[in-house]
Scaffold this motif. Sequence first.
Motif, PDB file in Angstrom:
ATOM      1  N   ARG A   1     -29.332  10.918  38.440  1.00 53.56           N
ATOM      2  CA  ARG A   1     -28.408   9.949  39.033  1.00 53.56           C
ATOM      3  C   ARG A   1     -27.926  10.422  40.404  1.00 53.56           C
ATOM      4  N   ILE A   2     -27.579  11.703  40.490  1.00 52.10           N
ATOM      5  CA  ILE A   2     -27.110  12.239  41.773  1.00 52.10           C
ATOM      6  C   ILE A   2     -28.221  12.173  42.814  1.00 52.10           C
ATOM      7  N   TRP A   3     -29.435  12.517  42.407  1.00 51.78           N
ATOM      8  CA  TRP A   3     -30.553  12.496  43.344  1.00 51.78           C
ATOM      9  C   TRP A   3     -30.817  11.087  43.858  1.00 51.78           C
ATOM     10  N   ARG A   4     -30.731  10.121  42.927  1.00 49.03           N
ATOM     11  CA  ARG A   4     -30.967   8.732  43.356  1.00 49.03           C
ATOM     12  C   ARG A   4     -29.881   8.266  44.314  1.00 49.03           C
ATOM     13  N   MET A   5     -28.622   8.613  44.020  1.00 52.86           N
ATOM     14  CA  MET A   5     -27.529   8.184  44.902  1.00 52.86           C
ATOM     15  C   MET A   5     -27.647   8.805  46.286  1.00 52.86           C
ATOM     16  N   CYS A   6     -28.087  10.053  46.311  1.00 48.49           N
ATOM     17  CA  CYS A   6     -28.172  10.753  47.598  1.00 48.49           C
ATOM     18  C   CYS A   6     -29.402  10.360  48.400  1.00 48.49           C
ATOM     19  N   PHE A   7     -30.521  10.176  47.696  1.00 50.85           N
ATOM     20  CA  PHE A   7     -31.787  10.012  48.399  1.00 50.85           C
ATOM     21  C   PHE A   7     -32.313   8.575  48.401  1.00 50.85           C
ATOM     22  N   ALA A   8     -31.765   7.728  47.537  1.00 52.65           N
ATOM     23  CA  ALA A   8     -32.230   6.342  47.538  1.00 52.65           C
ATOM     24  C   ALA A   8     -31.986   5.667  48.891  1.00 52.65           C
ATOM     25  N   PRO A   9     -30.792   5.818  49.499  1.00 49.96           N
ATOM     26  CA  PRO A   9     -30.615   5.207  50.832  1.00 49.96           C
ATOM     27  C   PRO A   9     -31.596   5.745  51.857  1.00 49.96           C
ATOM     28  N   LEU A  10     -31.875   7.052  51.783  1.00 51.51           N
ATOM     29  CA  LEU A  10     -32.825   7.640  52.731  1.00 51.51           C
ATOM     30  C   LEU A  10     -34.227   7.076  52.523  1.00 51.51           C
ATOM     31  N   LEU A  11     -34.621   6.970  51.231  1.00 57.84           N
ATOM     32  CA  LEU A  11     -35.941   6.410  50.950  1.00 57.84           C
ATOM     33  C   LEU A  11     -36.033   4.956  51.375  1.00 57.84           C
ATOM     34  N   SER A  12     -34.927   4.240  51.157  1.00 60.47           N
ATOM     35  CA  SER A  12     -34.911   2.835  51.574  1.00 60.47           C
ATOM     36  C   SER A  12     -35.056   2.736  53.088  1.00 60.47           C
ATOM     37  N   CYS A  13     -34.354   3.612  53.796  1.00 61.98           N
ATOM     38  CA  CYS A  13     -34.444   3.605  55.258  1.00 61.98           C
ATOM     39  C   CYS A  13     -35.883   3.914  55.704  1.00 61.98           C
TER      40      CYS A  13
END
Length: 970
Positions: free
Chosen positions: A931-943
């Motif tokens: 969950r923490i990884w998704r919250m931190c890196f999901a915006p970056l991956l989306s970008c």
Amino acid sequence: MANNVNSNTTRLRIWHTTTLESAAQVHQQPQPQQQQTYQTTVVAGRKRTVNESLFSAASDQQDEANKKRPTHSRQGQELPRFTASIIAQADDTRQSHGLSEYSQRRAFPSTPTSTVDPLLSLSHHRYDLPRLLVANFAALGIKTIYPWQKKCLLGPGLLEGEKNLVYSAPTGGGKSLVADVLMLKRVLDDRDAKAILVLPYVALVQEKVRWLRNVVAGISREDLGQRQHPEEQKLWARRADKDTIRVVGFFGGSKIKATWADFDIAVCTIEKANSLVNAAIDDCSVSKLKAVVLDECHMIDDGYRGYLLELVATKLLCLDQQVQIVAMSATLTNINLLRDWLRGHSYETHYRPVPIEEHLVYDGKIYPSGTTASLLKTLTQLDSRTQPAAHRASVPVLQHLRSISPSEHKEFKDPVLNAVVSLANETARAGYGVLVFSSSRAGCESDAVLISRVLPSFHEADPIVQEKRLDLLGDLRSLSTGIDPKLEQTVPVGVAFHHAGLTTEERDLVANAYDAGVLKVIVATCSLAAGINLPARRVILHNARMGRDLVGPSMLRQMRGRAGRKGKDEVGETYLCCRQNDLEAVVDLMHADLPQISSCLISDKRRIRRALFEVVAIRLANSRESLDDYVSKTMLSLSAEPTSVQQNVEESLIELRDMGFITIDQFSNFEATQLGKAIVASSLDPEDGIFIHNELKSALKAFVLDGEMHVLYTFTPVHDLGGVAISWRIFWNEMEQLDESGLRVMTFLGLKPVIVNKMLHGGTLRETTPEEKETSRRYHRFYLALQLRDLCNEVPVHRVALKYGTPRGTVQTLAQTCQGFAAGMIKFCESMGWGAMAAALDHFSDRLKAGARSDLLALAKITFVKSRTARIFWDNGFKTVAAVANADPKELLPVLMQAQPNKVRLEARDEQKYTDKLLAKAKVIADSANRIWRMCFAPLLSCCFWRLVLLSLTLWQRSRCDRIWKRSDS
């Protein structure tokens, strides 16, 4: 073999013997056989050996401590067992009172059900509650409500949120449900609605958060359309969505910042509630607030912190919008004053679903004390011993109900202690829960040890109970602090203690085990009476003192109210044990009326000053007219002379101006200065704000950033130093080990080694002048900062406690308090425009929360991975959140094995059970990391994704343009 069977049968029968049977046996058995002893039996093939499980020390330090404690078992051998005194019925009370099992078998009239009165069901359309909410209440055991709850809820305008409510009901009478229903209705009736529930203690906040989350579990905004009437269903269907009801707890040490937008129901301590309301009024988001519940509202006249309740309610009364205020307490007398102040409806009941029988224990005899006549007769009879014989003959005698025989053990020569142990032993052997209140932490532990030595040994308990107690021991051992040696001794026989010296995790394990029936006896300090909900069949007060002072009538009622909770007991009993010196005072205390509450704003000028200061800072009042209107809506205006109130207001405004907190123009308009706004934003008292401002302003000129002591010093509170006294020997030792950076911090703060040396040799740190008080405060704060330094550098809580000679719970409380204070300091710096200092403090705030160095901060955000565990993960190659998230839970299992402190050797069956528990924990850790990884890196991956899309479109467009140019060229 037959003899062994008979022996075991006899032993089990002794364990299950009721008080009725025990009392009958007193008159049937010969005197020498009245007292039974319990021999220990070695049971081969059990899950753990006695040496390895029951009496192993948690650490080398605890082994040394055990050698010094003659009451502890050594080398796996149980301590000698004691025999509790016999409690016999008085001969001439048999006919009048009967041989009842201390009233546990009496039949009481039952409460009416919804079949008799449909309005006693929460599903009735009059309450207009969603069906899923009603189902959740039923799953939690609330299937019908009491008649008084029905009458209270149906008061004028309450269900519609049009009127405020003040009500009083006894402890255990179900008063919280009324507030819960009204609060939930406000939240469910409006999609954007917010509610605040205010409780006095952190433990109550945590408990209430768990309860409310269960109440609203599965309820979404879509479910709000599931109403009773079709026309209402259409109305709700138009605005249904998938939002859930969010319940968030806010307290001093919580890791969640008080963000107004992130909750629907906020469960807060008093200080956090005041801060939330201030922030909401200041940023104009208070329009979403629809309900505020003030629990334990009798604390409003507590000058230390309860007066903030008056500030919160008064601000809400000044708003143009309707905010339903619900105030409740078990110990209200002048309820009409609160009703008039809040301009609402009042309700009062003395109904209690489980009746309580109250007793006074004196000189080995038990007297009834439930009525005024009984109390007066008891006092007259006992005092008559000092009167002449002729006078005593004319005094009416109140016969005692039962008597407690003197003990043959020297440990129980004190009749009060003997009574406490005997009464606890009687109830626990009958299979019921006992709650013993002691006046101090040391008294709690001593009583628990002595009670444990009269109860049946571990091997005589039911095998299922043995298994659960061993599991509890395992859970206590697996904590990062290890297990307390006295708990290790008492838990196997079903006894534990509960006080602030234990860590939060230890207290939770003990409380849950007692609630589940694994533990039969809990010995607690008086503060537990209002701190957490632990019901008991029998409540025993080992005197009526809190420390050296007698408790007040309200606290006494809180303690007695823990007896006999609904759904667990048919009746409750309280026994107040007292000595001859305290007899008259104790009887007066039991007979005393509850004190009437009043406003305490004027009793200390600082309180009215803070009240005025806050409303100006949040722009609720900016003129003399609006300020007078605010003062007229305080409870103070109803209980004090207007002339006196106005004089205090005038003096406070001048003082606030002179302190530099507000400005007053020629038209008598008020405005808070930047310093004033910073102090209110950080929830500081004005006087503490001046001290903090001076400290930080000096620090800006020479802040020591090549070490950590200056930052940690800034995090230590200035108003509540935890009651920790300075050990000057430890202070001197730690000072000698400071590096050059730490010594520079001491020099900068004006702390002198010569003063520390003087104090070490018996000197006195004077606090007569304001300057001397500030100097003393700096020494105290620096001493606490030394403890924070160890915690931030991954030293376990129990080792810090051992090093500084303080209880583990005190060290943990210090860390939690400093976390809340650190958040206030960061807010103060931001409001003052000191961004660089705020950033530095924010970094160390994360370290304090994690209890770890900087390299572990990311790992420490994972559930169950804190401090020592995070370091073990790091050392085993799991150095990032992504590494933990991508790992199989089975890969994490060996790491968790290493992280468990003092793991005992287990047999094969229990090894598998232990492994399964850790595997479940590993799965939680892996899920949390994901969950923490998704919250931190999901915006970056989306970008990155959209950048690739844009790049692809650009290349495609360029290729298309090239083709067009080629065609045009051709």
